[in-house]
Write an enzyme that holds these catalytic residues in place. Structure first.
Site, PDB file in Angstrom:
ATOM      1  N   GLY A  28       0.939  -1.107   0.050  1.00  0.00           N
ATOM      2  CA  GLY A  28       0.039   0.033   0.024  1.00  0.00           C
ATOM      3  C   GLY A  28       0.822   1.118  -0.060  1.00  0.00           C
ATOM      4  O   GLY A  28       1.761   1.295   0.770  1.00  0.00           O
ATOM      5  N   ARG A  77       1.071  -5.324  -5.767  1.00  0.00           N
ATOM      6  CA  ARG A  77       1.042  -6.537  -5.000  1.00  0.00           C
ATOM      7  C   ARG A  77       1.268  -7.537  -5.964  1.00  0.00           C
ATOM      8  O   ARG A  77       0.915  -7.597  -7.184  1.00  0.00           O
ATOM      9  CB  ARG A  77      -0.041  -6.577  -4.387  1.00  0.00           C
ATOM     10  CG  ARG A  77      -0.488  -5.738  -3.364  1.00  0.00           C
ATOM     11  CD  ARG A  77      -1.495  -5.968  -2.352  1.00  0.00           C
ATOM     12  NE  ARG A  77      -2.071  -4.730  -1.605  1.00  0.00           N
ATOM     13  CZ  ARG A  77      -1.530  -4.142  -0.697  1.00  0.00           C
ATOM     14  NH1 ARG A  77      -0.336  -4.803  -0.227  1.00  0.00           N
ATOM     15  NH2 ARG A  77      -2.034  -3.282   0.033  1.00  0.00           N
ATOM     16  N   ASP A 120       5.278  -5.135   6.138  1.00  0.00           N
ATOM     17  CA  ASP A 120       5.764  -6.210   6.365  1.00  0.00           C
ATOM     18  C   ASP A 120       5.808  -7.350   5.014  1.00  0.00           C
ATOM     19  O   ASP A 120       6.733  -8.221   4.982  1.00  0.00           O
ATOM     20  CB  ASP A 120       5.164  -7.065   7.620  1.00  0.00           C
ATOM     21  CG  ASP A 120       3.650  -6.995   7.371  1.00  0.00           C
ATOM     22  OD1 ASP A 120       2.841  -6.801   6.323  1.00  0.00           O
ATOM     23  OD2 ASP A 120       3.016  -7.581   8.204  1.00  0.00           O
ATOM     24  N   THR A 159       4.321   2.538   5.855  1.00  0.00           N
ATOM     25  CA  THR A 159       2.755   2.187   5.972  1.00  0.00           C
ATOM     26  C   THR A 159       1.868   2.929   6.935  1.00  0.00           C
ATOM     27  O   THR A 159       2.506   3.491   7.990  1.00  0.00           O
ATOM     28  CB  THR A 159       2.458   0.795   6.230  1.00  0.00           C
ATOM     29  OG1 THR A 159       1.348   0.381   6.654  1.00  0.00           O
ATOM     30  CG2 THR A 159       3.427   0.312   7.546  1.00  0.00           C
ATOM     31  N   ASP A 188      -0.450   2.259   8.728  1.00  0.00           N
ATOM     32  CA  ASP A 188      -0.896   1.550   9.738  1.00  0.00           C
ATOM     33  C   ASP A 188       0.143   1.637  10.878  1.00  0.00           C
ATOM     34  O   ASP A 188      -0.568   1.310  11.958  1.00  0.00           O
ATOM     35  CB  ASP A 188      -0.941   0.093   9.309  1.00  0.00           C
ATOM     36  CG  ASP A 188      -2.033  -0.276   8.254  1.00  0.00           C
ATOM     37  OD1 ASP A 188      -3.066   0.659   8.001  1.00  0.00           O
ATOM     38  OD2 ASP A 188      -1.929  -1.062   7.419  1.00  0.00           O
ATOM     39  N   ASP A 234       2.395  -0.524  11.849  1.00  0.00           N
ATOM     40  CA  ASP A 234       2.156  -1.650  12.561  1.00  0.00           C
ATOM     41  C   ASP A 234       3.477  -2.472  12.384  1.00  0.00           C
ATOM     42  O   ASP A 234       3.476  -3.784  12.455  1.00  0.00           O
ATOM     43  CB  ASP A 234       0.978  -2.566  11.907  1.00  0.00           C
ATOM     44  CG  ASP A 234       1.024  -2.574  10.364  1.00  0.00           C
ATOM     45  OD1 ASP A 234       2.095  -2.272   9.763  1.00  0.00           O
ATOM     46  OD2 ASP A 234       0.416  -3.499   9.932  1.00  0.00           O
ATOM     47  N   ARG A 282      -5.661  -1.852   9.563  1.00  0.00           N
ATOM     48  CA  ARG A 282      -5.217  -3.187   9.333  1.00  0.00           C
ATOM     49  C   ARG A 282      -5.551  -3.719  10.933  1.00  0.00           C
ATOM     50  O   ARG A 282      -6.598  -3.633  11.533  1.00  0.00           O
ATOM     51  CB  ARG A 282      -4.122  -3.504   8.674  1.00  0.00           C
ATOM     52  CG  ARG A 282      -4.142  -4.914   8.203  1.00  0.00           C
ATOM     53  CD  ARG A 282      -2.908  -5.035   7.175  1.00  0.00           C
ATOM     54  NE  ARG A 282      -1.454  -4.991   7.776  1.00  0.00           N
ATOM     55  CZ  ARG A 282      -0.607  -5.664   7.406  1.00  0.00           C
ATOM     56  NH1 ARG A 282      -0.484  -6.101   6.313  1.00  0.00           N
ATOM     57  NH2 ARG A 282       0.561  -5.321   8.309  1.00  0.00           N
TER      58      ARG A 282
END
Length: 319
Positions: A11, A72, A103, A125, A127, A129, A171
């Protein structure tokens, strides 16, 4: 090492362009040639590779998205796809690769490193995360986008005396919801790491209503559930008019904040230093405002930890 490749994968995140710029210019500063790979690992397999010059990355630091674009690629998860990617890199004489992403992107970098091809990961990202770093590129910009949206929603929530459930991205991590909720004074914040049960949320809404509060803002991380489901349950239980806003991909766009531009510049430049100093299979991150380096293998097996002190503070301030 004289030839280095760079790609963005997964992303998109605001600040990726700033990282590409830093990789390119720091690499050239240190005497290397930098090659940009478009469309992530898919582009690597297909050989979409071109040399980047100083001017190639001019006027992009302020732009959202990624100049190199992203995609992707299921094929790159296979041994055949990875080997094809290495063959393309060898064709151009590229000796090392910098991967900017999350990741999933780092798993590809880990596979290449295991096959003897040195890679460095740069965490990007919205996120936030990724283990081993306090912040990822793009998180701060997305956070500010969310805060701006909540400010506007609060205006209409007050005017119509409604409860609003706002679903944000992230996410399986609750950082965006937690930070935005605390920054905007949300009555309740629902995150995967420590979710209030629905009854406690409803009780908090009722207590506020009983003391004359005319509206409520509920922040919901997408990893907890769907906003519409929570909104319907809250309205059924309280009888108060409830609306749901799903912010969606608006959170991934926009010009990066100063924080993200500086972070991306620092991480991108450090990635060049690591590769040219003989490092491989590493991720560069930031902890307590200091750059840190971790093995990608440890990052992928580790777990991002959310700051639960912030969660507790948000509950104390939303009484």
């Amino acid at each position: 090492m004289k030839k280095i490749g760079v790609l963005t994968s997964g992303g998109d995140a605001p600040g990726m362009n700033a990282a590409i710029r830093a990789v390119t210019r720091k690499g050239i500063y240190r005497g290397a040639e930098i090659f940009g790979i478009t469309n992530g690992y898919q582009g690597l397999i297909e050989g979409h590779i071109e040399k980047l010059e100083i001017g190639s990355v001019g006027d992009i630091i302020q732009r959202g998205g990624t100049k190199l674009r992203s995609a992707r690629c299921e094929r790159f998860k296979t041994d055949e796809g990875q080997q094809t990617g290495i063959e393309q890199l060898n064709k151009f004489g590229i000796e090392g690769l910098i991967v900017i992403g999350g990741d999933g992107s780092f798993r590809g970098a880990q596979k290449l490193t295991a096959k003897g091809y040195p890679c460095i990961g740069v965490p990007a990202t919205i996120d936030n995360d990724i283990a081993g770093t306090d912040f990822t590129i793009g998180f701060d910009t997305a956070l500010n986008t969310i805060i701006e949206a909540i400010d506007k929603i609060r205006d209409t929530a007050t005017s119509h005396e409604r409860t609003y459930v706002i679903e944000v991205m992230g996410r399986n991590a609750g950082d965006l919801a937690l930070w935005a909720g605390l920054a905007d004074g949300a009555e309740s914040i629902l995150i995967p790491e420590k979710t209030d049960d629905l009854d406690s949320v409803i009780q908090r809404i009722r207590r506020g209503h009983d003391r004359g509060k005319k509206h409520s803002i509920i922040l919901l991380a997408e990893g907890v559930g769907k906003g519409m489901e929570f909104g319907n349950k809250i309205e059924e239980a309280t009888g108060y008019e409830t609306r749901v806003t799903v912010l969606g991909h608006i959170q991934r766009g926009g010009s990066p904040t100063a924080f993200d531009r500086v972070l991306a510049s620092r991480l991108g430049a450090k990635a060049i230093d690591l590769l040219m100093d003989g490092q491989a299979g590493k991720m560069v991150g930031i902890q307590q405002n200091h750059l840190v380096v971790h093995d990608i293998e440890n990052i992928l097996t580790g777990k991002h930890e959310i700051d639960l002190d912030l969660y507790q503070l948000s509950k104390e301030l939303s009484i």
